[in-house]
Design an enzyme around this catalytic site. Sequence first.
Site, short mmCIF file in Angstrom:
data_model
loop_
_atom_site.label_atom_id
_atom_site.label_comp_id
_atom_site.label_asym_id
_atom_site.label_seq_id
_atom_site.Cartn_x
_atom_site.Cartn_y
_atom_site.Cartn_z
N HIS A 66 39.62 9.23 14.12
CA HIS A 66 38.40 8.41 14.28
C HIS A 66 37.36 9.33 15.20
O HIS A 66 36.35 8.88 15.44
CB HIS A 66 38.60 7.00 15.02
N CYS A 80 60.76 -1.52 32.28
CA CYS A 80 61.46 -2.93 32.61
C CYS A 80 62.91 -2.66 32.66
O CYS A 80 63.41 -2.22 31.77
CB CYS A 80 60.83 -3.89 31.83
N ARG A 109 54.20 -6.62 33.03
CA ARG A 109 55.55 -7.42 33.35
C ARG A 109 55.01 -7.93 34.60
O ARG A 109 54.73 -7.26 35.74
CB ARG A 109 56.66 -6.39 33.84
N TYR A 136 67.44 -8.25 39.43
CA TYR A 136 67.54 -6.72 38.98
C TYR A 136 68.93 -6.27 39.59
O TYR A 136 68.60 -5.26 40.34
CB TYR A 136 66.40 -6.19 39.47
N HIS A 175 39.22 0.07 4.54
CA HIS A 175 39.71 0.94 5.69
C HIS A 175 40.76 1.61 5.24
O HIS A 175 41.83 1.48 4.74
CB HIS A 175 40.39 0.11 6.90
#
Length: 547
Positions: free
Chosen positions: A142, A263, A216, A400, A118
């Site tokens: 590609h 997140c 998440r 949170y 490759h």
Amino acid sequence: MYHRLLSRRFVNQFSRSCYQFGHEENQESGAPRARKYTKMLLGASVGTLLAYKFYDYRNNAVVLAESPEMKMGNVGVAKADLPVYTLHEVSEHSTKEKRIWVTYKEGVYDITDFVTEHPGGDQILLAAGSSVEPFWLLYAVHNNPHVLQILETLRIGNVSKEDSQQLVADMSDPYSTDPQRHAALKPASVKPFNAETPPFLLVEQFITPNELFYVRNHLPVPQVDPETYELEVEVEGRKKCLVLTLDEIKKLPRHTITATIMCAGNRRSEMVKVKPVKGLNWGAAAVGTATWTGVRLRDVLIKLGVDEDDKKLKHVQFEGLDFDPTGKTYGASVPLWKAMSKRGDVILAYEMNGEAIPRDHGFPIRVIVPGVVGARNVKWLGRIVVSENESDSHWQQNDYKGFSPSTDWDTVDFTKSPAIQELPVISAICKPSEGEKVKVEDGHIVVKGYAWSGGGQKIARVDVTADGGSTWFVANLDHQDSAEPPQHWSWTLWSARIPIPSGTKQVELWAKAVDSCYNTQPETFKNIWNLRGVLSNAYHRIKIKLV
Ligand code: HEM
């Protein structure tokens, strides 16, 4: 055309005792309604087998698809004479010993003998056991019939339209019907599934491919039948409510935004070095950027008759269709002003990067609250309630939130801290990575990363140092959306060329960003440490070796 057909079993998740849908209705008192979600049974035996399309990415792949050579070669198209493999079977072939398989569209390929040939080197192994497509979105090299011809010589089979793993629900394991994930995602936990993108891939393109986007999840991924899906929208205490099917939502005016989702615990693994915290050990890639299409929440709320000046209405609560063993659904809320603001751009999204939102990201509807922490961007949205109060869910009330570094689990009082909404300015170095050996070329190294700020602020500058802050280099802001604050929702990808004195064997790189409000990142984690390990935005520091 560039598309894959994937089979998914969508279980009729609702007991459909609720009232008609389509438009405004008066809710009869005592009528059975939102609690229908708790009646949902994972892996219920009655199911609808649906094949659905992932639509075109508007980029390289389409060009590929339209080339005559490709049509002649039928690359990736199902072939009658070849064996059929499930995605799960493909995933079991990810090592040289077991042979390395990958998928492209509907084709399965054994690339074991090609790996050493490759031209792009070992990176090809990131696709081992999974699809090459997300990488080919990142590496346009590609985008060439020659590459596809090589690939087709390695063809061994077809991708099964029925992923057998999805068909057999194990009643003792609520996660057994979770979707198949890309092997390149780095899990922080498996049940529930939480995983991040390899950091260096984040800086290859401005848009993160769906299959590589961080995941998440707090609970098992619900199986939602788009044919029977309904979204309920109401004002607490009022009879009038809206029930919308997916088709009805899609008939409302379309709105598209490009937004970064992050997140709250992104980069927590650095904060824990100060002192342990409770939470997933996220690196610096619990973040991604996508183009989201849907309808404005504002339009839906106006349709319901919500008056943004009504002083009694302060919050918009979102309920997901994912639920815990007691039947409690995931939930969160945002202030009503954000939902109603013309500049807030809050949308009920049904597309992610031009495709139907994948199951892991909230199929069929996810609320996108740009500029706001990922936790409020509720997935698999089932119900919206406009209220005087915030969501009473665990994730809004007891998670949170940020605290003083001296607050511990004995002294913490969650009622005293506001729920995180807009995230503070942050940056991270994605390339090179910690401990990497980097070649010094022409006396310089190149450093790449992302920077982002919540609340619709834009990145004004990124500074990088290789000598502990004696000399700072201003990074080039290579990819930045032209949207102005306060509607700048996406990250900035940056790079810096840093001079390295000859003979230097290793350096520590630091990066910090400044946003359009001139807010910047704290220098260390010591004084922003908090017991949940959220808001981890101190300078990003990595040590690398030089060769
Ligand atoms: C499995 C099927 C794959 C095939 C048949 C393939 C084939 C090729 C070919 C022929 C080239 C040279 C193209 C040219 O210069 O015209 C190339 C380059 C490259 N490939 Fe792949 N590739 C595959 C998978 C991947 C994957 C999964 C990745 C990344 C995760 C990757 C990353 C790269 C990179 C970075 C280059 C550019 C190298 C350079 O800078 O010249 N490839 N590949």
